[in-house]
Design a protein around this motif. Structure first.
Motif, PDB file in Angstrom:
ATOM      1  N   ALA A 149       0.970  -1.189  -0.219  1.00 21.94           N
ATOM      2  CA  ALA A 149       0.214   0.210   0.366  1.00 21.94           C
ATOM      3  C   ALA A 149       0.710   1.399  -0.022  1.00 21.94           C
ATOM      4  O   ALA A 149       0.435   2.330  -0.361  1.00 21.94           O
ATOM      5  CB  ALA A 149      -1.576  -0.047   1.292  1.00 21.94           C
ATOM      6  N   ALA A 183       0.404   4.057  -2.661  1.00 18.51           N
ATOM      7  CA  ALA A 183       0.554   5.515  -2.197  1.00 18.51           C
ATOM      8  C   ALA A 183       2.003   6.421  -3.043  1.00 18.51           C
ATOM      9  O   ALA A 183       1.174   7.219  -3.279  1.00 18.51           O
ATOM     10  CB  ALA A 183       0.709   5.147  -0.922  1.00 18.51           C
ATOM     11  N   TYR A 217       0.163   6.667  -6.284  1.00 24.83           N
ATOM     12  CA  TYR A 217      -0.722   7.539  -6.855  1.00 24.83           C
ATOM     13  C   TYR A 217      -0.585   8.931  -6.671  1.00 24.83           C
ATOM     14  O   TYR A 217      -0.843   9.861  -7.237  1.00 24.83           O
ATOM     15  CB  TYR A 217      -1.705   6.400  -5.407  1.00 24.83           C
ATOM     16  N   ARG A 252      -7.314   9.384  -0.672  1.00 25.69           N
ATOM     17  CA  ARG A 252      -7.723   7.799  -0.070  1.00 25.69           C
ATOM     18  C   ARG A 252      -6.356   6.761  -0.086  1.00 25.69           C
ATOM     19  O   ARG A 252      -7.167   5.771   0.400  1.00 25.69           O
ATOM     20  CB  ARG A 252      -8.064   7.481  -2.294  1.00 25.69           C
ATOM     21  N   PRO A 253      -5.526   6.865  -0.796  1.00 27.67           N
ATOM     22  CA  PRO A 253      -4.452   6.090  -0.137  1.00 27.67           C
ATOM     23  C   PRO A 253      -4.339   5.717   1.326  1.00 27.67           C
ATOM     24  O   PRO A 253      -4.103   4.593   1.557  1.00 27.67           O
ATOM     25  CB  PRO A 253      -3.095   5.709  -1.435  1.00 27.67           C
ATOM     26  N   ILE A 305      -6.902   4.167   2.948  1.00 28.52           N
ATOM     27  CA  ILE A 305      -6.763   2.633   2.801  1.00 28.52           C
ATOM     28  C   ILE A 305      -5.826   2.363   3.824  1.00 28.52           C
ATOM     29  O   ILE A 305      -5.765   0.872   4.200  1.00 28.52           O
ATOM     30  CB  ILE A 305      -6.408   1.978   1.225  1.00 28.52           C
ATOM     31  N   VAL A 350      -5.297   0.218  -3.700  1.00 30.07           N
ATOM     32  CA  VAL A 350      -4.387   1.285  -3.752  1.00 30.07           C
ATOM     33  C   VAL A 350      -4.007   1.727  -5.043  1.00 30.07           C
ATOM     34  O   VAL A 350      -3.979   3.341  -5.831  1.00 30.07           O
ATOM     35  CB  VAL A 350      -3.113   1.923  -3.233  1.00 30.07           C
ATOM     36  N   GLN A 403      -9.202  -0.390  -8.104  1.00 26.18           N
ATOM     37  CA  GLN A 403     -10.163  -0.194  -7.398  1.00 26.18           C
ATOM     38  C   GLN A 403     -10.487  -0.552  -6.860  1.00 26.18           C
ATOM     39  O   GLN A 403     -11.573  -0.858  -5.598  1.00 26.18           O
ATOM     40  CB  GLN A 403     -10.197   1.453  -7.758  1.00 26.18           C
TER      41      GLN A 403
END
Length: 298
Positions: free
Chosen positions: A32, A36, A39, A61-62, A65, A204, A209
């Protein structure tokens, strides 16, 4: 065999296996974190290249999560299980109430069947003490009647034994079907719980998604197998209660002589055995567990 104990063992197995998802949290945090980084970097670079202001909200968002991954057993599994647990308890209470009614009517039916045999003058068919007493009262001169009674009692016992064997066999298959569904459900929930952090980590990345929503949908769908199974069993128990009520009404008629047949009950057991294996499909109607169509549209 007490199938309730086996179902309880499966419930305990699920609770004992849940901590194992912690072994995947470290790997999931790494995945993750890398996701991230890509991302956020991609969206910041995209905004800068277009000379546009950076929208911070989607970039959270990441990190959200990541928090779910760090506290996965309590924040994710704990929340879902806490929300779904009242559903399980509610459907189980329905099943228990229907089962208690069924046992009460079954006892009433057995008592009325005995009274019907007494009215018929053949209580010795169902009562060993009456049979032994009747045999003692008959003398040598009543040898024909003794043989006739013995033959009729033997034939009655054979019929009842055969019917009981068939009934026990299908009841065993019925309970085994419920146990199979519960076992598969437990295995699926354990696998989803242990690998859940990995699924959240992959969500992520761009293109993955929908993994997050699909995991949640599948977990809830599988979790609902037990409530749907209880509802299904409640329906079958209610059908049996209605059948018993009809039998009791017939037995209350002084002119009615029971035949001891339970063919209709066995038919519904067979229907129940087949119906249990449709539970995953029914759960899919309640919660749409996603598919390639949803994945490609994300």
């Amino acid at each position: 065999m007490n199938f309730d104990n086996l179902h309880q063992i499966l419930a305990n197995l699920y609770q004992e296996m849940l901590p194992l998802c912690g072994n995947m949290i470290g790997v999931a945090k790494g995945l993750a974190g890398l996701g991230a980084l890509f991302y956020v970097a991609y969206r910041v670079w995209q905004a800068l290249s277009r000379a546009e202001p950076i929208d911070v909200f989607p970039l959270l968002r990441p990190f959200a999560i990541g928090l779910c991954i760090m506290f996965f057993p309590t924040l994710v599994l704990g929340t879902i299980n806490a929300v779904m647990s009242p559903i399980v308890k509610g459907t189980n209470s329905i099943l228990v109430s229907q089962t208690l009614d069924m046992k009460a009517y079954q006892k009433q039916k057995e008592d009325l069947e005995y009274e019907a045999r007494v009215r018929e003058g053949k209580a010795w068919l169902v009562d060993d003490q009456v049979y032994d007493q009747k045999m003692k009262e008959l003398g040598i001169t009543d040898a024909g009647e003794v043989v006739s009674m013995w033959g009729e009692r033997l034939w009655y016992d054979i019929k009842m034994w055969f019917r009981q064997v068939i009934r026990d066999f299908f009841e065993l298959l019925f309970n085994a079907s419920a146990l199979v569904i519960d076992t598969i459900r437990t295995f699926f929930l354990v696998v989803l719980a242990i690998l859940g952090p990995i699924a959240f980590a992959f969500s992520v990345y761009d293109g993955f998604q929908s993994t997050l929503t699909q995991w949640i949908a599948r977990y809830i769908s599988v979790y609902l197998w037990l409530p749907i199974s209880d509802i299904f069993s409640s329906i079958l128990a209610r059908i049996q209660v209605l059948m018993l009520q009809q039998d009791v009404a017939l037995l209350e008629n002084p002119n009615y002589i029971p035949d001891g047949s339970n063919g209709v009950y066995i038919v519904f057991l067979i229907i129940g055995i087949i119906g249990y294996f449709t539970i995953p499909s029914v759960a899919g109607w309640v919660i749409q567990a996603g598919g390639m169509g949803n994945a490609t549209s994300a």
